[in-house]
Design a protein around this motif. Structure first.
Motif, PDB file in Angstrom:
ATOM      1  N   ARG A  83       0.833  -1.211   0.000  1.00  0.00           N
ATOM      2  CA  ARG A  83       0.000   0.000   0.000  1.00  0.00           C
ATOM      3  C   ARG A  83       0.864   1.255   0.000  1.00  0.00           C
ATOM      4  O   ARG A  83       0.614   2.196  -0.760  1.00  0.00           O
ATOM      5  N   LEU A  84       1.909   1.262   0.824  1.00  0.00           N
ATOM      6  CA  LEU A  84       2.803   2.419   0.901  1.00  0.00           C
ATOM      7  C   LEU A  84       3.560   2.616  -0.411  1.00  0.00           C
ATOM      8  O   LEU A  84       3.626   3.727  -0.946  1.00  0.00           O
ATOM      9  N   ALA A  87       9.584  -9.545   8.452  1.00  0.00           N
ATOM     10  CA  ALA A  87       8.756  -9.113   9.573  1.00  0.00           C
ATOM     11  C   ALA A  87       9.110  -9.900  10.826  1.00  0.00           C
ATOM     12  O   ALA A  87       9.493 -11.059  10.761  1.00  0.00           O
ATOM     13  N   ASP A  88       8.988  -9.219  11.955  1.00  0.00           N
ATOM     14  CA  ASP A  88       9.158  -9.828  13.267  1.00  0.00           C
ATOM     15  C   ASP A  88       8.048  -9.261  14.133  1.00  0.00           C
ATOM     16  O   ASP A  88       8.169  -8.147  14.658  1.00  0.00           O
ATOM     17  N   GLY A  89       6.953  -9.988  14.223  1.00  0.00           N
ATOM     18  CA  GLY A  89       5.795  -9.478  14.941  1.00  0.00           C
ATOM     19  C   GLY A  89       5.253  -8.245  14.243  1.00  0.00           C
ATOM     20  O   GLY A  89       4.993  -8.258  13.038  1.00  0.00           O
ATOM     21  N   ASP A  90       5.117  -7.151  14.994  1.00  0.00           N
ATOM     22  CA  ASP A  90       4.605  -5.897  14.434  1.00  0.00           C
ATOM     23  C   ASP A  90       5.691  -5.069  13.749  1.00  0.00           C
ATOM     24  O   ASP A  90       5.406  -4.010  13.199  1.00  0.00           O
ATOM     25  N   ASP A  91       6.942  -5.524  13.801  1.00  0.00           N
ATOM     26  CA  ASP A  91       8.040  -4.800  13.165  1.00  0.00           C
ATOM     27  C   ASP A  91       8.254  -5.329  11.756  1.00  0.00           C
ATOM     28  O   ASP A  91       8.374  -6.534  11.542  1.00  0.00           O
ATOM     29  N   VAL A  92       8.303  -4.407  10.797  1.00  0.00           N
ATOM     30  CA  VAL A  92       8.497  -4.756   9.392  1.00  0.00           C
ATOM     31  C   VAL A  92       9.764  -4.075   8.909  1.00  0.00           C
ATOM     32  O   VAL A  92       9.863  -2.853   8.928  1.00  0.00           O
ATOM     33  N   TRP A  93      10.741  -4.884   8.495  1.00  0.00           N
ATOM     34  CA  TRP A  93      12.012  -4.386   7.969  1.00  0.00           C
ATOM     35  C   TRP A  93      11.887  -4.327   6.457  1.00  0.00           C
ATOM     36  O   TRP A  93      11.444  -5.293   5.826  1.00  0.00           O
ATOM     37  N   SER A  94      12.310  -3.213   5.872  1.00  0.00           N
ATOM     38  CA  SER A  94      12.180  -3.059   4.423  1.00  0.00           C
ATOM     39  C   SER A  94      13.371  -2.274   3.881  1.00  0.00           C
ATOM     40  O   SER A  94      13.774  -1.277   4.447  1.00  0.00           O
ATOM     41  N   GLU A  95      13.922  -2.784   2.777  1.00  0.00           N
ATOM     42  CA  GLU A  95      15.015  -2.101   2.090  1.00  0.00           C
ATOM     43  C   GLU A  95      14.433  -1.451   0.841  1.00  0.00           C
ATOM     44  O   GLU A  95      13.801  -2.112   0.021  1.00  0.00           O
ATOM     45  N   TRP A  96      14.662  -0.136   0.687  1.00  0.00           N
ATOM     46  CA  TRP A  96      14.041   0.657  -0.366  1.00  0.00           C
ATOM     47  C   TRP A  96      15.071   1.254  -1.313  1.00  0.00           C
ATOM     48  O   TRP A  96      16.203   1.530  -0.908  1.00  0.00           O
ATOM     49  N   HIS A 126      17.656  12.013  -8.634  1.00  0.00           N
ATOM     50  CA  HIS A 126      17.273  11.793  -7.243  1.00  0.00           C
ATOM     51  C   HIS A 126      17.374  10.293  -7.010  1.00  0.00           C
ATOM     52  O   HIS A 126      16.679   9.514  -7.669  1.00  0.00           O
ATOM     53  N   LEU A 127      18.267   9.868  -6.117  1.00  0.00           N
ATOM     54  CA  LEU A 127      18.443   8.450  -5.837  1.00  0.00           C
ATOM     55  C   LEU A 127      18.727   8.275  -4.357  1.00  0.00           C
ATOM     56  O   LEU A 127      19.701   8.831  -3.830  1.00  0.00           O
ATOM     57  N   MET A 128      17.850   7.530  -3.701  1.00  0.00           N
ATOM     58  CA  MET A 128      18.016   7.236  -2.277  1.00  0.00           C
ATOM     59  C   MET A 128      17.891   5.733  -2.090  1.00  0.00           C
ATOM     60  O   MET A 128      17.100   5.078  -2.769  1.00  0.00           O
ATOM     61  N   ARG A 129      18.684   5.215  -1.149  1.00  0.00           N
ATOM     62  CA  ARG A 129      18.614   3.799  -0.799  1.00  0.00           C
ATOM     63  C   ARG A 129      18.774   3.647   0.705  1.00  0.00           C
ATOM     64  O   ARG A 129      19.468   4.445   1.337  1.00  0.00           O
ATOM     65  N   GLY A 130      18.181   2.608   1.226  1.00  0.00           N
ATOM     66  CA  GLY A 130      18.366   2.322   2.638  1.00  0.00           C
ATOM     67  C   GLY A 130      17.232   1.504   3.210  1.00  0.00           C
ATOM     68  O   GLY A 130      16.383   0.978   2.485  1.00  0.00           O
ATOM     69  N   VAL A 131      17.242   1.419   4.508  1.00  0.00           N
ATOM     70  CA  VAL A 131      16.316   0.569   5.253  1.00  0.00           C
ATOM     71  C   VAL A 131      15.366   1.429   6.065  1.00  0.00           C
ATOM     72  O   VAL A 131      15.767   2.459   6.626  1.00  0.00           O
ATOM     73  N   ILE A 132      14.122   0.989   6.121  1.00  0.00           N
ATOM     74  CA  ILE A 132      13.134   1.572   7.032  1.00  0.00           C
ATOM     75  C   ILE A 132      12.545   0.425   7.836  1.00  0.00           C
ATOM     76  O   ILE A 132      12.095  -0.570   7.265  1.00  0.00           O
ATOM     77  N   VAL A 133      12.577   0.562   9.159  1.00  0.00           N
ATOM     78  CA  VAL A 133      11.990  -0.427  10.052  1.00  0.00           C
ATOM     79  C   VAL A 133      10.714   0.186  10.617  1.00  0.00           C
ATOM     80  O   VAL A 133      10.773   1.135  11.404  1.00  0.00           O
ATOM     81  N   PHE A 134       9.583  -0.343  10.179  1.00  0.00           N
ATOM     82  CA  PHE A 134       8.285   0.159  10.616  1.00  0.00           C
ATOM     83  C   PHE A 134       7.763  -0.679  11.773  1.00  0.00           C
ATOM     84  O   PHE A 134       7.978  -1.895  11.808  1.00  0.00           O
ATOM     85  N   VAL A 171      10.228  16.078  -7.327  1.00  0.00           N
ATOM     86  CA  VAL A 171      10.683  14.867  -8.035  1.00  0.00           C
ATOM     87  C   VAL A 171       9.424  14.234  -8.640  1.00  0.00           C
ATOM     88  O   VAL A 171       8.913  13.227  -8.143  1.00  0.00           O
ATOM     89  N   PRO A 172       8.896  14.847  -9.698  1.00  0.00           N
ATOM     90  CA  PRO A 172       7.570  14.458 -10.194  1.00  0.00           C
ATOM     91  C   PRO A 172       7.480  13.042 -10.759  1.00  0.00           C
ATOM     92  O   PRO A 172       6.375  12.519 -10.906  1.00  0.00           O
ATOM     93  N   ASP A 173       8.611  12.395 -11.012  1.00  0.00           N
ATOM     94  CA  ASP A 173       8.577  11.023 -11.539  1.00  0.00           C
ATOM     95  C   ASP A 173       9.118  10.004 -10.535  1.00  0.00           C
ATOM     96  O   ASP A 173       9.463   8.881 -10.905  1.00  0.00           O
ATOM     97  N   ILE A 174       9.152  10.369  -9.253  1.00  0.00           N
ATOM     98  CA  ILE A 174       9.726   9.462  -8.249  1.00  0.00           C
ATOM     99  C   ILE A 174       9.013   8.114  -8.271  1.00  0.00           C
ATOM    100  O   ILE A 174       7.791   8.033  -8.429  1.00  0.00           O
ATOM    101  N   GLN A 175       9.817   7.062  -8.151  1.00  0.00           N
ATOM    102  CA  GLN A 175       9.314   5.701  -8.062  1.00  0.00           C
ATOM    103  C   GLN A 175      10.050   4.990  -6.935  1.00  0.00           C
ATOM    104  O   GLN A 175      11.248   5.181  -6.742  1.00  0.00           O
ATOM    105  N   ALA A 176       9.316   4.163  -6.197  1.00  0.00           N
ATOM    106  CA  ALA A 176       9.880   3.420  -5.076  1.00  0.00           C
ATOM    107  C   ALA A 176       9.877   1.930  -5.389  1.00  0.00           C
ATOM    108  O   ALA A 176       8.917   1.410  -5.962  1.00  0.00           O
ATOM    109  N   THR A 177      10.946   1.274  -4.984  1.00  0.00           N
ATOM    110  CA  THR A 177      11.070  -0.169  -5.112  1.00  0.00           C
ATOM    111  C   THR A 177      11.443  -0.724  -3.747  1.00  0.00           C
ATOM    112  O   THR A 177      12.310  -0.162  -3.070  1.00  0.00           O
ATOM    113  N   ILE A 178      10.793  -1.795  -3.356  1.00  0.00           N
ATOM    114  CA  ILE A 178      11.177  -2.497  -2.133  1.00  0.00           C
ATOM    115  C   ILE A 178      12.049  -3.666  -2.556  1.00  0.00           C
ATOM    116  O   ILE A 178      11.599  -4.571  -3.258  1.00  0.00           O
ATOM    117  N   LEU A 179      13.308  -3.628  -2.145  1.00  0.00           N
ATOM    118  CA  LEU A 179      14.278  -4.637  -2.558  1.00  0.00           C
ATOM    119  C   LEU A 179      14.208  -5.897  -1.703  1.00  0.00           C
ATOM    120  O   LEU A 179      14.385  -7.004  -2.190  1.00  0.00           O
TER     121      LEU A 179
END
Length: 139
Positions: A11-12, A73-82, A94-102, A61-69
């Motif tokens: 969804r995100l 998941a560990d319970g309610d924690d979701v690890w994601s590399e973007w 514009h290029l960003m990479r890294g991890v988000i732990v939700f 950045v009108p053409d920004i696109q996101a990819t989840i690499l």
């Protein structure tokens, strides 16, 4: 990964790639907390800041696109590399990479530990990077 957690990331990412600001903001609880451990002063609370940040990103950045690499998941924690890429209004990449732990509450994020960073494409070696980090004089 549980179906609910996969659904959140899908969804995100979908809202990001459609540039749907309302749908993107709806991925977060009103009391959402964003922590940026590598840059503590950049942390914030609330969806008003999510809306402000992403409104500016979509504008500049009108053409920004996101990819989840990768994701896990560990319970309610979701690890994601973007990876997020696009072209800024000034024509630069514009290029960003890294991890988000939700941390989720149902299908929305209540918090995140945010490690997404701009990609540094300067031609430097690991030795040069370490020397810079420790303020070592050039030999």
């Amino acid at each position: 990964m549980s179906r609910d957690n996969t659904g959140f990331l899908d969804r995100l990412r979908g809202a990001t790639n459609r540039h749907d600001l309302d749908a993107l903001v709806d991925c977060f609880t009103p009391g959402y907390r964003n922590e940026t451990p590598a840059h503590p002063g950049r942390g914030f609370d609330g969806t008003a800041q999510v809306r402000s940040n992403w409104g500016r990103i979509f504008d500049f950045v009108p053409d920004i696109q996101a990819t989840i690499l990768r994701q896990a998941a560990d319970g309610d924690d979701v690890w994601s590399e973007w990876e997020m890429s696009g072209t800024r209004l000034d024509g630069t990449t514009h290029l960003m990479r890294g991890v988000i732990v939700f941390t989720l509450d149902g299908d929305r994020a209540v918090s995140a530990r945010f490690y997404l960073e701009p990609v540094d494409e300067t031609p430097s070696t690991v030795d040069q990077a370490v020397a810079t980090q420790v303020h070592e004089s050039a030999p």
